[in-house]
Design a protein around this motif. Sequence first.
Motif, PDB file in Angstrom:
ATOM      1  N   LEU A 100      23.276  55.771 118.747  1.00 44.25           N
ATOM      2  CA  LEU A 100      23.876  55.486 120.045  1.00 44.25           C
ATOM      3  C   LEU A 100      23.189  54.304 120.718  1.00 44.25           C
ATOM      4  O   LEU A 100      23.822  53.493 121.392  1.00 44.25           O
ATOM      5  CB  LEU A 100      23.726  56.734 120.915  1.00 44.25           C
ATOM      6  N   ASN A 104      25.255  51.042 121.995  1.00 42.43           N
ATOM      7  CA  ASN A 104      25.251  50.600 123.384  1.00 42.43           C
ATOM      8  C   ASN A 104      24.723  49.187 123.527  1.00 42.43           C
ATOM      9  O   ASN A 104      25.255  48.378 124.285  1.00 42.43           O
ATOM     10  CB  ASN A 104      24.389  51.539 124.237  1.00 42.43           C
ATOM     11  N   SER A 130      26.846  58.862 138.268  1.00 43.38           N
ATOM     12  CA  SER A 130      25.976  58.802 137.104  1.00 43.38           C
ATOM     13  C   SER A 130      26.243  57.609 136.194  1.00 43.38           C
ATOM     14  O   SER A 130      25.426  57.318 135.330  1.00 43.38           O
ATOM     15  CB  SER A 130      26.104  60.093 136.293  1.00 43.38           C
ATOM     16  N   SER A 131      27.354  56.931 136.329  1.00 47.06           N
ATOM     17  CA  SER A 131      27.662  55.879 135.365  1.00 47.06           C
ATOM     18  C   SER A 131      28.167  54.615 136.048  1.00 47.06           C
ATOM     19  O   SER A 131      28.728  54.666 137.134  1.00 47.06           O
ATOM     20  CB  SER A 131      28.739  56.330 134.381  1.00 47.06           C
ATOM     21  N   MET A 133      30.291  50.872 135.029  1.00 48.70           N
ATOM     22  CA  MET A 133      31.155  50.346 133.984  1.00 48.70           C
ATOM     23  C   MET A 133      31.757  49.050 134.490  1.00 48.70           C
ATOM     24  O   MET A 133      32.088  48.911 135.661  1.00 48.70           O
ATOM     25  CB  MET A 133      32.236  51.419 133.746  1.00 48.70           C
ATOM     26  N   LEU A 147      34.146  53.034 127.694  1.00 52.02           N
ATOM     27  CA  LEU A 147      34.292  54.410 128.160  1.00 52.02           C
ATOM     28  C   LEU A 147      33.973  55.403 127.046  1.00 52.02           C
ATOM     29  O   LEU A 147      33.393  56.458 127.285  1.00 52.02           O
ATOM     30  CB  LEU A 147      35.714  54.642 128.692  1.00 52.02           C
ATOM     31  N   LEU A 150      30.374  55.995 126.863  1.00 50.47           N
ATOM     32  CA  LEU A 150      29.907  56.924 127.893  1.00 50.47           C
ATOM     33  C   LEU A 150      30.303  58.354 127.545  1.00 50.47           C
ATOM     34  O   LEU A 150      29.543  59.294 127.752  1.00 50.47           O
ATOM     35  CB  LEU A 150      30.493  56.542 129.259  1.00 50.47           C
ATOM     36  N   ALA A 151      31.505  58.490 126.987  1.00 53.70           N
ATOM     37  CA  ALA A 151      32.016  59.831 126.702  1.00 53.70           C
ATOM     38  C   ALA A 151      31.227  60.528 125.593  1.00 53.70           C
ATOM     39  O   ALA A 151      31.010  61.735 125.662  1.00 53.70           O
ATOM     40  CB  ALA A 151      33.497  59.770 126.344  1.00 53.70           C
ATOM     41  N   GLN A 153      28.237  60.558 125.066  1.00 55.97           N
ATOM     42  CA  GLN A 153      27.007  61.149 125.595  1.00 55.97           C
ATOM     43  C   GLN A 153      27.259  62.534 126.180  1.00 55.97           C
ATOM     44  O   GLN A 153      26.344  63.330 126.321  1.00 55.97           O
ATOM     45  CB  GLN A 153      26.412  60.257 126.683  1.00 55.97           C
ATOM     46  N   ARG A 154      28.517  62.795 126.567  1.00 58.30           N
ATOM     47  CA  ARG A 154      28.843  64.099 127.154  1.00 58.30           C
ATOM     48  C   ARG A 154      29.406  65.036 126.108  1.00 58.30           C
ATOM     49  O   ARG A 154      29.204  66.237 126.190  1.00 58.30           O
ATOM     50  CB  ARG A 154      29.871  63.943 128.278  1.00 58.30           C
ATOM     51  N   GLY A 155      30.158  64.471 125.186  1.00 56.78           N
ATOM     52  CA  GLY A 155      30.636  65.259 124.061  1.00 56.78           C
ATOM     53  C   GLY A 155      31.682  66.308 124.353  1.00 56.78           C
ATOM     54  O   GLY A 155      31.892  67.188 123.533  1.00 56.78           O
ATOM     55  N   LEU A 159      37.467  64.988 127.322  1.00 56.05           N
ATOM     56  CA  LEU A 159      37.237  63.582 127.682  1.00 56.05           C
ATOM     57  C   LEU A 159      37.813  62.671 126.607  1.00 56.05           C
ATOM     58  O   LEU A 159      38.462  61.665 126.883  1.00 56.05           O
ATOM     59  CB  LEU A 159      35.740  63.295 127.805  1.00 56.05           C
TER      60      LEU A 159
END
Lengths: 229, 244
Positions: A100, A104, A130-131, A133, A147, A150-151, A153-155, A159
């Motif tokens: 990751l 990034n 938190s983000s 963009m 996006l 970013l997504a 990271q949340r899994g 999303l």
Amino acid sequence: MGAFPPSEPTKKRFVSEMVAWSGKAGEYPNGDPELHHVAGSLFAEEGEPYEAERHLALGTKDSAEQLAKVEYEWYAQDESYTAALYAARAVFPYLLTSNLRSANKAYLIFTSRLSSSSKSLSVQEVSSTSSDMRVYPSLPLLNFLGLLLLAVQRGSPDLYKQLAKHYAPYVKEVGTWDDALAQIGEMYFGIRIPRPGNPLMDMLGGMMFGGSPKPKPKKVDAPVPPAVD
Amino acid sequence: MQSEHHETLFSIFSRTHPPDYLPNGRMTELSFAKTFLSSLDSRPLKLQPDYTANPKIVELNGPYTLPKMPTPFKRATSSGLLDEAAQKPSAINVTLKSSRNPVLSLSLPSTDLGTTVLDFKQKVASDVKLEGTEKVRVLYNKKPAGDLKTLKELVGDESLEAGQEIELGVMIMGYRDADAAKTEDSTTKGTKCETTVAQGPSGEEVLGGEEFWADLKGFLVQRIRDEKKAKEVFDSFRGCWEQR
């Protein structure tokens, strides 16, 4: 490696054998990252982007910058609306090797080069608690990549589905991303890839192993300590 | 009059409130991104943005790369296009400098950009008659550089002109002035002195001598880049050690 003249045909073979050897002999099953980095940088310099991609994808933390530069230089020779196609060539390979950080970094380097070289390109900053963009109204797929980064990271799968729904027509137009995206969906969001089975094999498997084994998704939700390279 | 006023208001409104939806019913990029970011906020973070799988553990079936592009990659140097790399000279003048312990200044005129840091270390080592390069550190912009880095990678995107001069810092860890002096005094003792440099005393003997502390101080000054702070750190180090 540097001793090979630029167009020497045996170089690719030499490099791939060398990396394979380092994988067998050393502690890195995919080949030594330092070797990958040096090999990839050389190929990049010699104008062999496909070879460069193969090695830089498995390189060190410095490789992301090299790869982003290659892709950007390549993009600069193409139409301006194709930016995301080239950025994805760096972002997807890193995402698919669970790197990751490099994904990034490559995205950031690519987009900052883009912004600094085309001043007329419109960019809008969007931030939430938190983000942050940078949105490019004229380059939807580049936003998609941002996006997506970013997504992952949340899994959470919804999303991913939200993204997929909004960008489906653009992704369809590209045509070559489906495979990578399906794998990303499985790795990071736990969305299983439907595997069209071979009916005969399924039957044989059923007889011999008492039921067809479920494909094991490569999930990355248990982070192992990051490599110290 | 009335309609003009109305139009002005409308144009102000459409500037400050851009439409969320395009005429074809799709959300605009901006409003989609806004909605998406706010839905991200409500989800827990599972992976840090700098997450990497350990490459020693994870085995892959080779790297994933996307299918070939319709546009071939043109390398400027071969096609004669303008290119940053082509404008750069292939060699520059390099000076290897160490400000203390030992003071050193090696100038290497027209050094090829493919020269690696290891090459520089070997040059330094042979200049100060050290065996091996383990103790030599090469710094660029005050940061230590890895052995495999080439001059080109170090310099990176900085624009270079032919004949330009760049300076690389050099540090030799655990270098002892006394040994170097002896080496210069008599060449017959040279080999013997080199072994002392390589092995040297150990344990209490090192900590009792002044050279160790001088080295440590030198290192701290170089690393912290602030004489006063470095002295503070050094004094507390040494004070603690002596009062132990």
